[in-house]
Design a protein around this motif. Structure first.
Motif, PDB file in Angstrom:
ATOM      1  N   GLU A  18       1.046  -1.383  -0.285  1.00 33.89           N
ATOM      2  CA  GLU A  18      -0.049   0.115   0.054  1.00 33.89           C
ATOM      3  C   GLU A  18       0.905   1.238   0.106  1.00 33.89           C
ATOM      4  O   GLU A  18       0.265   2.551  -0.904  1.00 33.89           O
ATOM      5  CB  GLU A  18      -1.002  -0.112   0.972  1.00 33.89           C
ATOM      6  CG  GLU A  18      -1.856  -0.864   0.816  1.00 33.89           C
ATOM      7  CD  GLU A  18      -1.304  -2.110   1.669  1.00 33.89           C
ATOM      8  OE1 GLU A  18      -2.216  -3.239   1.049  1.00 33.89           O
ATOM      9  OE2 GLU A  18      -0.618  -2.464   3.192  1.00 33.89           O
ATOM     10  N   GLN A  19       2.274   0.912   0.316  1.00 37.25           N
ATOM     11  CA  GLN A  19       3.237   2.157   0.405  1.00 37.25           C
ATOM     12  C   GLN A  19       3.838   2.579  -0.916  1.00 37.25           C
ATOM     13  O   GLN A  19       4.786   2.352  -1.227  1.00 37.25           O
ATOM     14  CB  GLN A  19       3.877   2.299   1.269  1.00 37.25           C
ATOM     15  CG  GLN A  19       3.255   2.173   3.224  1.00 37.25           C
ATOM     16  CD  GLN A  19       4.928   1.912   3.798  1.00 37.25           C
ATOM     17  OE1 GLN A  19       4.975   0.839   4.320  1.00 37.25           O
ATOM     18  NE2 GLN A  19       4.789   3.237   4.678  1.00 37.25           N
ATOM     19  N   LYS A  20       3.271   3.116  -1.631  1.00 37.30           N
ATOM     20  CA  LYS A  20       3.187   3.131  -3.549  1.00 37.30           C
ATOM     21  C   LYS A  20       3.303   4.884  -3.580  1.00 37.30           C
ATOM     22  O   LYS A  20       4.471   4.595  -4.911  1.00 37.30           O
ATOM     23  CB  LYS A  20       2.256   2.838  -4.035  1.00 37.30           C
ATOM     24  CG  LYS A  20       1.104   3.073  -4.286  1.00 37.30           C
ATOM     25  CD  LYS A  20       0.218   2.268  -4.863  1.00 37.30           C
ATOM     26  CE  LYS A  20      -0.945   2.066  -4.493  1.00 37.30           C
ATOM     27  NZ  LYS A  20      -2.225   1.983  -5.501  1.00 37.30           N
TER      28      LYS A  20
ATOM     29  N   PRO B  74      -0.809   6.115   5.112  1.00 38.61           N
ATOM     30  CA  PRO B  74      -0.286   5.036   5.140  1.00 38.61           C
ATOM     31  C   PRO B  74       0.002   4.195   4.179  1.00 38.61           C
ATOM     32  O   PRO B  74       0.389   3.451   3.361  1.00 38.61           O
ATOM     33  CB  PRO B  74      -2.236   4.423   5.810  1.00 38.61           C
ATOM     34  CG  PRO B  74      -3.171   4.926   5.752  1.00 38.61           C
ATOM     35  CD  PRO B  74      -2.481   6.359   5.979  1.00 38.61           C
ATOM     36  N   SER B  75      -0.539   5.725   2.765  1.00 40.34           N
ATOM     37  CA  SER B  75      -0.175   5.182   1.126  1.00 40.34           C
ATOM     38  C   SER B  75       1.285   5.804   1.060  1.00 40.34           C
ATOM     39  O   SER B  75       2.162   5.410  -0.016  1.00 40.34           O
ATOM     40  CB  SER B  75      -1.310   5.766   0.313  1.00 40.34           C
ATOM     41  OG  SER B  75      -1.501   7.605   0.177  1.00 40.34           O
ATOM     42  N   VAL B  76       2.188   6.676   1.815  1.00 40.73           N
ATOM     43  CA  VAL B  76       3.324   7.231   1.615  1.00 40.73           C
ATOM     44  C   VAL B  76       4.571   6.539   1.997  1.00 40.73           C
ATOM     45  O   VAL B  76       4.258   5.989   2.976  1.00 40.73           O
ATOM     46  CB  VAL B  76       3.182   8.245   2.647  1.00 40.73           C
ATOM     47  CG1 VAL B  76       4.645   8.895   2.406  1.00 40.73           C
ATOM     48  CG2 VAL B  76       2.262   9.575   1.789  1.00 40.73           C
ATOM     49  N   GLY B  77       5.255   6.061   0.872  1.00 44.59           N
ATOM     50  CA  GLY B  77       6.239   5.091   1.411  1.00 44.59           C
ATOM     51  C   GLY B  77       7.286   6.331   1.454  1.00 44.59           C
ATOM     52  O   GLY B  77       8.691   5.735   2.757  1.00 44.59           O
ATOM     53  N   VAL B  78       7.435   6.870   1.076  1.00 41.05           N
ATOM     54  CA  VAL B  78       8.886   7.706   1.363  1.00 41.05           C
ATOM     55  C   VAL B  78       8.608   9.376   1.279  1.00 41.05           C
ATOM     56  O   VAL B  78       7.882   9.542   0.091  1.00 41.05           O
ATOM     57  CB  VAL B  78      10.373   7.727  -0.160  1.00 41.05           C
ATOM     58  CG1 VAL B  78       9.386   7.872  -1.295  1.00 41.05           C
ATOM     59  CG2 VAL B  78      10.883   8.626  -0.086  1.00 41.05           C
ATOM     60  N   ILE B  79       9.282  10.173   2.282  1.00 42.84           N
ATOM     61  CA  ILE B  79       8.690  12.052   2.306  1.00 42.84           C
ATOM     62  C   ILE B  79      10.525  12.085   1.894  1.00 42.84           C
ATOM     63  O   ILE B  79      11.432  12.122   2.667  1.00 42.84           O
ATOM     64  CB  ILE B  79       9.245  12.270   2.623  1.00 42.84           C
ATOM     65  CG1 ILE B  79       7.202  11.772   3.575  1.00 42.84           C
ATOM     66  CG2 ILE B  79       8.522  14.077   3.377  1.00 42.84           C
ATOM     67  CD1 ILE B  79       6.664  11.933   4.704  1.00 42.84           C
TER      68      ILE B  79
END
Length: 514
Positions: free
Chosen positions: A340-342, A424-429
């Motif tokens: 989900e983290q895409k 929760p859909s964020v993988g990288v900042i």
């Protein structure tokens, strides 16, 4: 709630000084909000939007200084105001006793005959007039001021061209002239590579990468962001290219910009053909075939451009640490992220750094949104709400209207950072931290509490949040480059060695199925 309002008539301070002072004023204990700015219509509009306008502030003139303090009580407001006065006193006390102040450009030019450049940072309403005075006195001009009409810009640049002078700007934030950094600039070694940039942080990145590869800068000439537009016609870039081509100290020329208007691109390419020296071209999203056909050395990304420049200047490639992408790191991060983290969320102080990361993402993803996207279909409908892959330039006018630029006050993105960290859909900042003259004294330190909080939130929810940081700076910058990097690493942040690597790493971290 109490409000303290003070208007100082005919008291001018430049915008850079006031932005820095406002940042410090808002850190005063007990002060809920402080606003220190000139009485321009734009600044009054900001006060209206935040509910701090009063009848007396409405009457303030553009030459008046407005000081507004909001706090719980009148006593705290008064204390806050006195603290702001102390900040002004400290600023003025830093002036040398031997320093001479001149009331006009003409009097300064007459009294200092060896002077050859004027740096102008005044209200945009008066900027063109003052720049014209400087040119009249045979001074090159760096015009930091914005809100100058494009008609005035064209007139000033044509006049400068006729007189054989440089007209950098308006809205020119970066230059290095004869090894002296002006406005926002990094401390880099002197050398034989000349840069002409229509982008402030793009030019800074180029100078820093060249320094990192062992090279040095002869001159860094900023043009202002509109120079390569159809209306302006690239006058400053063309004149700067000619100047560097004739400069004995310059061996290689590097051009930095977003792609020019088609008619201007033809002029630039024609000028490249006439140059006696090699010209490296980093136009973000530029056309490789056109640049190569003109005799230029095309670079797709910033690090690539810097590497080509130092090699053309004679560097030994075998002795250069190119700092390639860490493939094991990419695989490790991918394994930590859930399906989900895409998505990538890029939160940038530098517009060109934001652009470079965004273009890296566009090579693999279609759903890339931004407040500075050229494709209007992917321009954010609400700049405060991210969509899928989102890249934000916090230095854009939508975020800086009446507020300090994030290079001066990077705290402006803290709230957005925490918002993205909870998704929760964020993988990288991915974030940049810009060092150098004019920038915040501790840009990483400002973000550390939020970074630690974000990591804790993700951990409590049983997910990994990859935070990727890039520090734009050198070992000569006053903020202490190593200290800034070490702070990131200690907080569990992955450090990218360049703007180019930051964009590529962010992209590769969230690629699925490879």
């Amino acid at each position: 709630m109490a409000l303290k309002v003070v208007i100082k008539q005919n008291t001018y301070f430049d915008s850079v000084s006031l932005m820095s002072l406002s940042t410090k004023a808002n850190q005063i204990d007990g002060v809920e909000q402080a606003f220190v700015a000139m009485g321009t219509e734009m600044n009054k509009e900001v006060l209206r939007n935040v509910g701090l306008i009063t009848p007396e502030l409405e009457e303030a003139k553009t030459s008046d200084l407005m000081i507004v303090v909001k706090a719980e009580t009148d006593e705290i407001c008064e204390h806050g105001y006195l603290e702001i006065e102390t900040l002004f006193t400290k600023k003025n006390s830093g002036t040398s006793k031997n320093e001479i102040k001149y009331s006009t450009i003409s009097s300064a030019a007459t009294s200092i005959p060896e002077a050859n450049i004027a740096l102008i940072s005044v209200n945009g309403a008066y900027a063109a007039r003052e720049a014209k005075k400087a040119l009249d006195n045979d001074l090159h001009v760096m015009l930091f001021s914005d809100n100058v009409s494009i008609e005035d810009e064209v007139e000033l640049k044509n006049y400068a061209h006729e007189k054989g002078l440089l007209m950098m700007g308006p809205d020119c934030g970066t230059a290095i002239i004869n090894n002296v950094g002006l406005c926002f600039a990094n401390a880099v070694r002197n050398g034989d590579i000349g840069i002409v940039g229509a982008s402030g942080t793009g030019s800074q990145e180029m100078s820093v990468r060249i320094h990192d590869f062992g090279g040095g800068i002869s001159q860094l000439i900023g043009t202002g962001g509109r120079d390569l537009s159809e209306e302006v016609g690239g006058t400053m870039m063309l004149d700067s290219m000619k100047a560097l081509d004739e400069d004995e100290a310059t061996k290689v020329i590097v051009l930095v910009s977003k792609p020019p208007a088609p008619s201007v691109e033809e002029k630039v390419l024609a000028q490249i053909k006439q140059c006696k020296k090699p010209v490296v071209v980093w136009f973000i999203g530029g056309d490789e075939e056109k640049i190569t056909d003109a005799g230029g050395h095309f670079a797709k990304m910033s690090k690539e451009a810097a590497l080509k420049a130092v090699l053309l200047a004679g560097a030994d490639e075998s002795k250069i640490n190119k700092k390639a992408l860490n493939i094991p790191l990419i695989q490790e991060v991918r394994a930590k992220l859930t399906p989900e983290q895409k998505y990538i969320r890029g939160l940038f102080c530098g517009g060109t750094l934001c652009d470079e990361a965004m273009y890296a993402a566009l090579e693999k993803f279609d759903n890339v949104y931004s407040n500075i996207q050229k494709n209007l279909d992917y321009r954010l409908k609400d700049i405060n709400v991210s969509q899928e892959h989102t890249f934000i330039d916090f230095g854009d006018d939508d975020f800086t209207n009446g507020k300090p630029h994030p290079m001066i006050d990077p705290s402006s993105r803290i709230e957005r950072f925490l918002q993205e960290a909870k998704d929760p859909s964020v993988g990288v900042i991915v974030m940049d931290f810009v060092l150098g003259f004019g920038s915040h004294e501790d840009p990483v330190g400002v973000m550390l509490p939020a970074i630690i909080e974000a990591k804790q939130i993700a951990e409590e929810e049983g997910r990994h949040l990859e935070i990727l940081g890039y520090v734009l700076g050198t070992n000569l910058d006053q903020q202490n480059f190593d200290d800034q990097v070490n702070k990131l690493l200690a907080a569990g942040v992955t450090h990218a060695s360049s703007s180019q690597n930051a964009g590529l790493l962010a992209r590769e971290f969230v690629v699925k199925g490879e």
